[in-house]
Enzyme design. Structure first.
Site, PDB file in Angstrom:
ATOM      1  N   GLU A 162       0.691  -1.530   0.008  1.00  0.00           N
ATOM      2  CA  GLU A 162      -0.098  -0.177   0.147  1.00  0.00           C
ATOM      3  C   GLU A 162       0.726   1.422   0.013  1.00  0.00           C
ATOM      4  O   GLU A 162       0.956   1.816   1.134  1.00  0.00           O
ATOM      5  CB  GLU A 162      -0.868   0.138   1.234  1.00  0.00           C
ATOM      6  CG  GLU A 162      -1.959  -1.188   1.289  1.00  0.00           C
ATOM      7  CD  GLU A 162      -3.105  -0.910   2.173  1.00  0.00           C
ATOM      8  OE1 GLU A 162      -2.826  -0.015   3.289  1.00  0.00           O
ATOM      9  OE2 GLU A 162      -3.970  -1.774   2.281  1.00  0.00           O
ATOM     10  N   GLU A 354      -5.430  -8.682   1.105  1.00  0.00           N
ATOM     11  CA  GLU A 354      -6.319  -8.326   2.160  1.00  0.00           C
ATOM     12  C   GLU A 354      -7.688  -8.109   2.252  1.00  0.00           C
ATOM     13  O   GLU A 354      -8.129  -7.581   1.155  1.00  0.00           O
ATOM     14  CB  GLU A 354      -5.786  -7.034   2.837  1.00  0.00           C
ATOM     15  CG  GLU A 354      -4.107  -7.178   3.490  1.00  0.00           C
ATOM     16  CD  GLU A 354      -3.661  -5.810   4.134  1.00  0.00           C
ATOM     17  OE1 GLU A 354      -4.723  -4.955   4.235  1.00  0.00           O
ATOM     18  OE2 GLU A 354      -2.516  -5.708   4.174  1.00  0.00           O
TER      19      GLU A 354
HETATM   20  C1  FCB Z   1      -4.499  -2.036   5.397  1.00  0.00           C
HETATM   21  C2  FCB Z   1      -3.147  -2.390   6.046  1.00  0.00           C
HETATM   22  C3  FCB Z   1      -3.109  -3.581   7.004  1.00  0.00           C
HETATM   23  C4  FCB Z   1      -4.305  -3.321   8.120  1.00  0.00           C
HETATM   24  C5  FCB Z   1      -5.723  -3.138   7.279  1.00  0.00           C
HETATM   25  C6  FCB Z   1      -6.863  -2.895   8.367  1.00  0.00           C
HETATM   26  O1  FCB Z   1      -4.403  -0.683   5.128  1.00  0.00           O
HETATM   27  O2  FCB Z   1      -2.332  -2.868   5.059  1.00  0.00           O
HETATM   28  O3  FCB Z   1      -2.025  -3.396   7.734  1.00  0.00           O
HETATM   29  O4  FCB Z   1      -4.029  -2.366   9.115  1.00  0.00           O
HETATM   30  O5  FCB Z   1      -5.699  -2.119   6.585  1.00  0.00           O
END
Ligand code: FCB
Length: 468
Positions: A162, A354
């Site tokens: 990110e 994620e």
């Molecule tokens: C993302 C991050 C991860 C976590 C999630 C909820 O932005 O990569 O580390 O904090 O959000």
């Protein structure tokens, strides 16, 4: 439902779970430094102890095995490997990831290693951090050390996590580490350097890995999904998701086009004007190293429709629409349209690196952690992800965020994203109902998603004693 070889995993990151911040010569990171600044993190929390995963990784891996996880995504803490960011290598630091890797493999769980998930070495930050063009080479040197040590067993590599957040929130809005508010142009330049670091890391992995590597990255981005499935609304949602239409860092294409096509997108260059970085000869080629997959972190999204001219216009969610504990809108459709739009544009296999939700979880009086919202959230999102597969997008895996409750950055320990509940006073772990349910999702390769109440056998709340 899902392809036979679909990969089911869960993730974490070093600063969020490891703790042991001062153990075995680990160097300081910008997150340690930010946590020391009063008023920056919820209730002054920090990652000094976190989930103590550094010492409890064996227990954690055995819980992952109990869930039936096929893959575990973790990150390596750069300052644990090189306390000053460059130069001296810490044997103890490398040993930790070595042992973790062995433990995972012995449990039949495939390691997925992220090289940078935000814990940038403070020593290098003091030398300019991502604002310094040399940062790409520093990152390459660190990558080489990790690859030399782990690549006889690790095959799956994620370079950076990110850039939208650690550059945007970290270097421009100042809410995340290093907590500074650079002028927009300088933050964009830091973003350019971090993308060069990504490119250098891909080169190093390909040149030095002992086992044939699979390499990708894990960006995030704003996802807009169509209000209806008409072509006009879909086109509007695509145009919005795949554009740079605001002066901020949330765009998918600003970083994505650079990584895959080797140039920044026209709309972004136009909008940012003289604030856009001026790449030196060779920079864009370096950034656009061939990658094997496009990771995507997706949690939420917004709804749009086409206006009379076909332009995207927001369709606000109805009042009282479902939200997570951080107030992010629950938007399952984002996990269909986000990956689909990305796949259409970049034509690379997509892996959800994620997805998950923060929920107000606690240990109930029957000793279990009942989290029906997380189960319902994940079920709805996965059903939508499956539609993207049916639409023809090549989606090869899904990592739930997170394997366990952890240090949620500026929100500290207030927000719980885990499949496993962690009592931060005692470090006791408890598998939440969602972990039991996710087990069944994995073992059925998503089949139980077809039946709303399947996989919930262990989720019944049992009152102890007499209920009046
Ligand atoms: C993302 C991050 C991860 C976590 C999630 C909820 O932005 O990569 O580390 O904090 O959000």
């Amino acid at each position: 439902m899902f392809p036979n070889d679909f990969l089911w995993g869960a993730g974490s990151s070093s600063y969020q779970v490891e703790g042991a911040a001062k153990a075995d010569g680990r160097g300081d990171s910008v997150w340690d430094a930010l946590c020391r600044q009063e008023g920056t993190i919820y209730h002054g929390h920090n990652g000094d102890v976190a989930c103590d995963h550094y010492n409890r990784y064996r227990e954690d891996v055995s819980l992952m095995k109990e869930i039936g996880l096929q893959a575990y995504r973790f990150s390596v803490a750069w300052p644990r490997i090189m306390p000053d960011g460059v130069g001296t290598v810490s044997k103890a630091g490398l040993d930790f990831y070595d042992k973790l890797t062995d433990e995972l493999l012995a449990a039949g769980i495939t390691p997925w290693v992220t090289l940078f998930h935000w814990d940038f070495p403070t020593a290098l930050y003091q030398n300019g951090g991502w604002m310094n063009r040399d940062s790409a080479n520093w990152f390459a040197d660190y990558t080489k050390v990790v690859v030399d040590r782990l690549s006889d067993r690790v095959q799956n590599w994620i370079t950076i996590n990110e850039p939208q957040i650690y550059i945007g929130l970290g270097h421009w809005e100042g809410k995340h580490a290093p907590g500074i508010k650079l002028p927009f142009a300088q933050a964009l330049l830091a973003g350019h350097h971090t993308m060069m670091a990504h490119g250098r890391a891909v080169q190093v992995i390909r040149a030095s890995a002992k086992k044939t590597p699979t390499v990708g990255w894990a960006p995030v981005g704003r996802v807009e999904y169509p209000a209806t499935e008409t072509k006009a609304d879909i086109d509007a949602a695509r145009a919005s998701t795949m554009s740079v239409d605001k002066k901020n860092f949330w765009s998918n294409t600003w970083f994505g086009d650079a990584a895959v096509f080797g140039h920044y997108p026209e709309d972004g260059l136009k909008l940012f004007g003289s604030e856009a970085p001026t790449p030196k000869a060779g920079d864009m080629e370096l950034i656009a190293q061939k990658i094997d997959f496009y990771g995507l972190n997706i949690y939420s999204g917004g709804r749009v429709k086409a206006d009379a001219d076909g332009k995207p216009t927001p369709v606000w969610l109805e009042q009282g629409h479902a939200r997570n504990a951080l107030s992010w809108a629950v938007a399952p459709e984002s996990l269909r349209w986000g990956p689909r739009f990305i796949y259409e544009r970049y034509k690379l296999p997509v892996i959800i690196t994620e997805n998950g939700m923060t929920n107000l979880d606690w240990v109930h009086s029957d000793g279990a952690v009942h989290d029906p919202q997380r189960i319902d959230f994940t079920r709805k999102y996965l059903i939508e992800l499956n539609k993207a597969v049916a639409d023809g997008a090549n989606i090869t895996g899904y990592f739930h965020w997170s394997i366990m409750d952890n240090f949620e950055w500026a929100e500290g320990y207030k927000d719980r994203f885990g499949l496993i509940h962690v009592d931060f006073e005692t470090q006791k772990r408890t598998l939440k109902d969602s972990a039991h349910w996710y087990s069944e999702v994995i073992s059925s390769n998503g089949k139980i998603l077809e039946t709303p109440h399947a996989g919930l056998e262990k989720s019944v709340f049992v009152y102890e004693g007499t209920v009046a």
